[in-house]
Design a protein around this motif. Structure first.
Motif, PDB file in Angstrom:
ATOM      1  N   VAL A  28       0.843  -1.191   0.000  1.00 40.54           N
ATOM      2  CA  VAL A  28       0.000   0.000   0.000  1.00 40.54           C
ATOM      3  C   VAL A  28       0.881   1.245   0.000  1.00 40.54           C
ATOM      4  CG1 VAL A  28      -1.729   1.313   1.299  1.00 40.54           C
ATOM      5  CG2 VAL A  28      -1.876  -1.184   1.207  1.00 40.54           C
ATOM      6  N   GLU A  29       0.570   2.199  -0.858  1.00 41.05           N
ATOM      7  CA  GLU A  29       1.309   3.458  -0.882  1.00 41.05           C
ATOM      8  C   GLU A  29       1.156   4.173   0.459  1.00 41.05           C
ATOM      9  OE1 GLU A  29       3.281   4.538  -3.238  1.00 41.05           O
ATOM     10  OE2 GLU A  29       2.847   2.815  -4.541  1.00 41.05           O
ATOM     11  N   ASN A  30       2.200   4.914   0.857  1.00 41.56           N
ATOM     12  CA  ASN A  30       2.193   5.552   2.170  1.00 41.56           C
ATOM     13  C   ASN A  30       1.003   6.472   2.386  1.00 41.56           C
ATOM     14  OD1 ASN A  30       4.546   4.177   2.504  1.00 41.56           O
ATOM     15  ND2 ASN A  30       5.849   5.965   2.839  1.00 41.56           N
ATOM     16  N   GLU A  31       0.608   7.197   1.363  1.00 44.40           N
ATOM     17  CA  GLU A  31      -0.520   8.118   1.499  1.00 44.40           C
ATOM     18  C   GLU A  31      -1.797   7.367   1.836  1.00 44.40           C
ATOM     19  OE1 GLU A  31      -3.009  11.415  -1.166  1.00 44.40           O
ATOM     20  OE2 GLU A  31      -1.090  10.628  -1.893  1.00 44.40           O
ATOM     21  N   VAL A  32      -2.012   6.226   1.174  1.00 41.24           N
ATOM     22  CA  VAL A  32      -3.203   5.418   1.444  1.00 41.24           C
ATOM     23  C   VAL A  32      -3.093   4.784   2.827  1.00 41.24           C
ATOM     24  CG1 VAL A  32      -4.560   3.418   0.703  1.00 41.24           C
ATOM     25  CG2 VAL A  32      -3.568   4.981  -0.998  1.00 41.24           C
ATOM     26  N   ALA A  33      -1.890   4.365   3.210  1.00 41.06           N
ATOM     27  CA  ALA A  33      -1.691   3.786   4.536  1.00 41.06           C
ATOM     28  C   ALA A  33      -2.076   4.777   5.623  1.00 41.06           C
ATOM     29  CB  ALA A  33      -0.236   3.354   4.700  1.00 41.06           C
ATOM     30  N   ALA A  43     -12.971   5.648  13.442  1.00 39.08           N
ATOM     31  CA  ALA A  43     -13.922   4.580  13.774  1.00 39.08           C
ATOM     32  C   ALA A  43     -13.834   4.163  15.244  1.00 39.08           C
ATOM     33  CB  ALA A  43     -13.680   3.377  12.875  1.00 39.08           C
ATOM     34  N   GLY A  44     -12.919   4.784  15.992  1.00 36.14           N
ATOM     35  CA  GLY A  44     -12.807   4.478  17.417  1.00 36.14           C
ATOM     36  C   GLY A  44     -11.711   3.509  17.782  1.00 36.14           C
ATOM     37  N   VAL A  45     -10.929   3.058  16.814  1.00 30.41           N
ATOM     38  CA  VAL A  45      -9.805   2.166  17.114  1.00 30.41           C
ATOM     39  C   VAL A  45      -8.722   2.964  17.830  1.00 30.41           C
ATOM     40  CG1 VAL A  45      -7.956   0.760  16.109  1.00 30.41           C
ATOM     41  CG2 VAL A  45     -10.279   0.651  15.156  1.00 30.41           C
ATOM     42  N   THR A  46      -8.228   2.428  18.935  1.00 30.72           N
ATOM     43  CA  THR A  46      -7.138   3.072  19.674  1.00 30.72           C
ATOM     44  C   THR A  46      -5.880   2.209  19.729  1.00 30.72           C
ATOM     45  OG1 THR A  46      -7.857   2.167  21.818  1.00 30.72           O
ATOM     46  CG2 THR A  46      -8.775   4.305  21.145  1.00 30.72           C
ATOM     47  N   THR A  47      -5.991   0.952  19.317  1.00 29.34           N
ATOM     48  CA  THR A  47      -4.889  -0.002  19.448  1.00 29.34           C
ATOM     49  C   THR A  47      -4.300  -0.288  18.072  1.00 29.34           C
ATOM     50  OG1 THR A  47      -6.106  -0.991  21.294  1.00 29.34           O
ATOM     51  CG2 THR A  47      -4.208  -2.208  20.442  1.00 29.34           C
ATOM     52  N   PHE A  48      -2.984  -0.120  17.954  1.00 33.27           N
ATOM     53  CA  PHE A  48      -2.299  -0.261  16.669  1.00 33.27           C
ATOM     54  C   PHE A  48      -1.113  -1.205  16.839  1.00 33.27           C
ATOM     55  CE2 PHE A  48      -4.649   3.612  16.521  1.00 33.27           C
ATOM     56  CZ  PHE A  48      -5.128   3.680  15.224  1.00 33.27           C
ATOM     57  N   ASP A  49      -1.058  -2.211  15.965  1.00 40.25           N
ATOM     58  CA  ASP A  49      -0.043  -3.263  16.065  1.00 40.25           C
ATOM     59  C   ASP A  49       0.850  -3.274  14.833  1.00 40.25           C
ATOM     60  OD1 ASP A  49       0.816  -6.045  17.346  1.00 40.25           O
ATOM     61  OD2 ASP A  49       0.559  -6.365  15.188  1.00 40.25           O
ATOM     62  N   THR A  50       2.150  -3.392  15.075  1.00 40.43           N
ATOM     63  CA  THR A  50       3.114  -3.486  13.990  1.00 40.43           C
ATOM     64  C   THR A  50       4.257  -4.387  14.433  1.00 40.43           C
ATOM     65  OG1 THR A  50       4.412  -2.168  12.420  1.00 40.43           O
ATOM     66  CG2 THR A  50       4.365  -1.389  14.708  1.00 40.43           C
ATOM     67  N   ALA A  51       5.346  -4.407  13.673  1.00 38.98           N
ATOM     68  CA  ALA A  51       6.538  -5.181  14.041  1.00 38.98           C
ATOM     69  C   ALA A  51       7.720  -4.624  13.276  1.00 38.98           C
ATOM     70  CB  ALA A  51       6.353  -6.665  13.715  1.00 38.98           C
ATOM     71  N   ASP A  52       8.912  -4.790  13.851  1.00 36.78           N
ATOM     72  CA  ASP A  52      10.101  -4.269  13.172  1.00 36.78           C
ATOM     73  C   ASP A  52      10.361  -4.967  11.846  1.00 36.78           C
ATOM     74  OD1 ASP A  52      10.924  -6.700  14.240  1.00 36.78           O
ATOM     75  OD2 ASP A  52      12.617  -5.873  15.377  1.00 36.78           O
ATOM     76  N   VAL A  53       9.933  -6.228  11.728  1.00 35.49           N
ATOM     77  CA  VAL A  53      10.213  -6.986  10.508  1.00 35.49           C
ATOM     78  C   VAL A  53       9.294  -6.602   9.347  1.00 35.49           C
ATOM     79  CG1 VAL A  53       8.657  -8.924  11.022  1.00 35.49           C
ATOM     80  CG2 VAL A  53      10.710  -9.312   9.636  1.00 35.49           C
ATOM     81  N   TYR A  54       8.156  -6.002   9.619  1.00 33.53           N
ATOM     82  CA  TYR A  54       7.219  -5.677   8.544  1.00 33.53           C
ATOM     83  C   TYR A  54       7.863  -4.671   7.589  1.00 33.53           C
ATOM     84  CZ  TYR A  54       3.655  -7.771  11.618  1.00 33.53           C
ATOM     85  OH  TYR A  54       2.929  -8.617  12.426  1.00 33.53           O
ATOM     86  N   ALA A  55       7.977  -5.073   6.335  1.00 28.71           N
ATOM     87  CA  ALA A  55       8.632  -4.266   5.300  1.00 28.71           C
ATOM     88  C   ALA A  55      10.027  -3.846   5.755  1.00 28.71           C
ATOM     89  CB  ALA A  55       7.793  -3.048   4.947  1.00 28.71           C
ATOM     90  N   ASN A  56      10.668  -4.727   6.535  1.00 30.15           N
ATOM     91  CA  ASN A  56      12.026  -4.488   7.045  1.00 30.15           C
ATOM     92  C   ASN A  56      12.143  -3.104   7.687  1.00 30.15           C
ATOM     93  OD1 ASN A  56      14.651  -5.053   7.712  1.00 30.15           O
ATOM     94  ND2 ASN A  56      15.491  -4.711   5.665  1.00 30.15           N
ATOM     95  N   THR A  57      11.300  -2.861   8.665  1.00 26.44           N
ATOM     96  CA  THR A  57      11.239  -1.676   9.536  1.00 26.44           C
ATOM     97  C   THR A  57      10.428  -0.519   8.952  1.00 26.44           C
ATOM     98  OG1 THR A  57      13.250  -0.477   8.808  1.00 26.44           O
ATOM     99  CG2 THR A  57      13.552  -2.216  10.462  1.00 26.44           C
ATOM    100  N   VAL A  58      10.125  -0.541   7.658  1.00 27.29           N
ATOM    101  CA  VAL A  58       9.435   0.602   7.050  1.00 27.29           C
ATOM    102  C   VAL A  58       8.006   0.733   7.588  1.00 27.29           C
ATOM    103  CG1 VAL A  58       8.597   1.608   4.887  1.00 27.29           C
ATOM    104  CG2 VAL A  58      10.844   0.506   4.968  1.00 27.29           C
ATOM    105  N   ALA A  59       7.349  -0.384   7.899  1.00 24.93           N
ATOM    106  CA  ALA A  59       5.969  -0.323   8.387  1.00 24.93           C
ATOM    107  C   ALA A  59       5.876   0.461   9.690  1.00 24.93           C
ATOM    108  CB  ALA A  59       5.410  -1.730   8.577  1.00 24.93           C
TER     109      ALA A  59
END
Length: 333
Positions: A28-33, A43-59
């Motif tokens: 997904v392009e950064n603007e859309v992300a 929408a009321g979401v407060t919890t966001f999950d990621t990881a260092d490995v996703y897209a090799n740290t770019v995520a």
């Protein structure tokens, strides 16, 4: 949006967690992300999950940019450590003290925050003594860089051992992040009972089975363009579900969803949120409008009759072998 305690801690997370695996920094392009993250917030979401490995740290960088300007205290930011990152050198992987300490600093810098609410061991590391791993996590907590500790895809025995060491060290291991959905139920025989006993709860990923439970993959039909099954990098995550028997059964779930005014995806998310020991369901998005649709599953209470109807359709197609709840036997280099 409704909120649930994570494990036996005082921390509450939104029933829907926004995750950016396979999307931010890659598909997904950064603007859309950024638009997707803002849609989740709206929408009321407060919890966001990621990881260092996703897209090799770019995520992590993309998520950090998308959350700029938000009140940090109103968010729960989760990330993970284990898989190879950076140039993927000999110490750029695993749960050694060196990798954990370097990784938390990198994650905080990319996310633009002083701390994460939950720092998770992305897999179990057989090549590092568990005592070393948990001591490093304890130091991360004491340094104020993480508030709580969690794990991902650990089996019951591993969760018990990690939890015992966490208690000895005076820190809280409060969550596990497993794959879990109508078709993949391997945590039910052992992980769920152990977690309930220990005060650990599940933040589940793939609640819609990599898109299969949306009903978009039709028996005998080509895979939709742009879908994970049609994408070379992600096809292997979904292939275990792509047989005629499963795809046919998914279509038989449609009347159950329609009876409750739900889409198939909403039914699948509501199903995991109706299961014992689940605190939150992880959802991703490649378009902002997907967020509003998925979040509509929050707060939906499925009756015992509806849960039984789903079981009657899925039958023996669900995978329940607890031995499949396991980290790789060797560290991934």
């Amino acid at each position: 949006m409704e909120f649930r305690h994570l494990g036996n801690s005082g921390l509450k997370v939104s029933e829907i967690t926004y995750g950016n695996w396979l999307t931010h920094g890659s598909q997904v392009e950064n603007e859309v992300a950024v638009q997707c993250v803002h849609a989740a917030l709206e929408a009321g979401v407060t919890t966001f999950d990621t990881a260092d490995v996703y897209a090799n740290t770019v995520a992590e960088e993309v998520l950090g940019d998308a959350l700029k300007g938000q009140r940090r205290e109103s968010l729960e930011i989760l990330t993970k450590v284990y898989f190879p990152t950076g140039p993927k050198g000999h110490n750029d992987t695993g749960l050694s003290r060196k990798h954990i300490m370097e990784s938390i600093n990198g994650s905080l810098r990319r996310l633009g925050t002083d701390y994460v609410d939950l720092y998770q061991a992305h897999r179990f590391d057989f090549a590092t003594p568990l005592e070393e791993t948990m001591q490093a996590f304890a130091d991360v907590v004491r340094q104020g860089k993480a508030l709580y500790i969690g794990v991902s895809e650990w089996n019951a025995e591993q969760i018990r051992a990690g939890h015992a060491l966490a208690e000895e060290l005076g820190i809280q291991l409060i969550s596990n992040q497993p794959q879990y959905n109508m078709l993949w139920r391997v945590i039910e025989p052992e992980v769920i009972p152990a977690s309930e006993e220990l005060g650990v709860s599940q933040i589940v990923w793939s609640p819609i089975a990599q898109g299969v439970l949306t009903g978009k993959y039709l028996p005998g039909q080509p895979y939709p363009a742009g879908s994970r099954a049609a994408h070379e990098e992600s096809a292997h995550f979904v292939e275990k579900y792509l047989n005629e028997e499963i795809l046919t059964a998914v279509q038989r779930l449609r009347p159950i969803a329609e009876e409750h005014g739900l889409t198939l995806a909403q039914l699948a998310i509501a199903w995991v949120l109706s299961r014992p020991n689940v605190a939150s369901a992880l959802v991703g998005a490649s378009r902002p409008e997907q967020i509003a649709s998925n979040v509509a599953a929050a707060g939906v209470k499925l009756s015992e009759e509806t849960m039984a109807a789903v079981d009657a359709v899925i039958g023996g197609l669900a995978q329940t072998d607890p031995s499949l709840t396991a980290s790789p036997p060797e560290r991934l280099a």
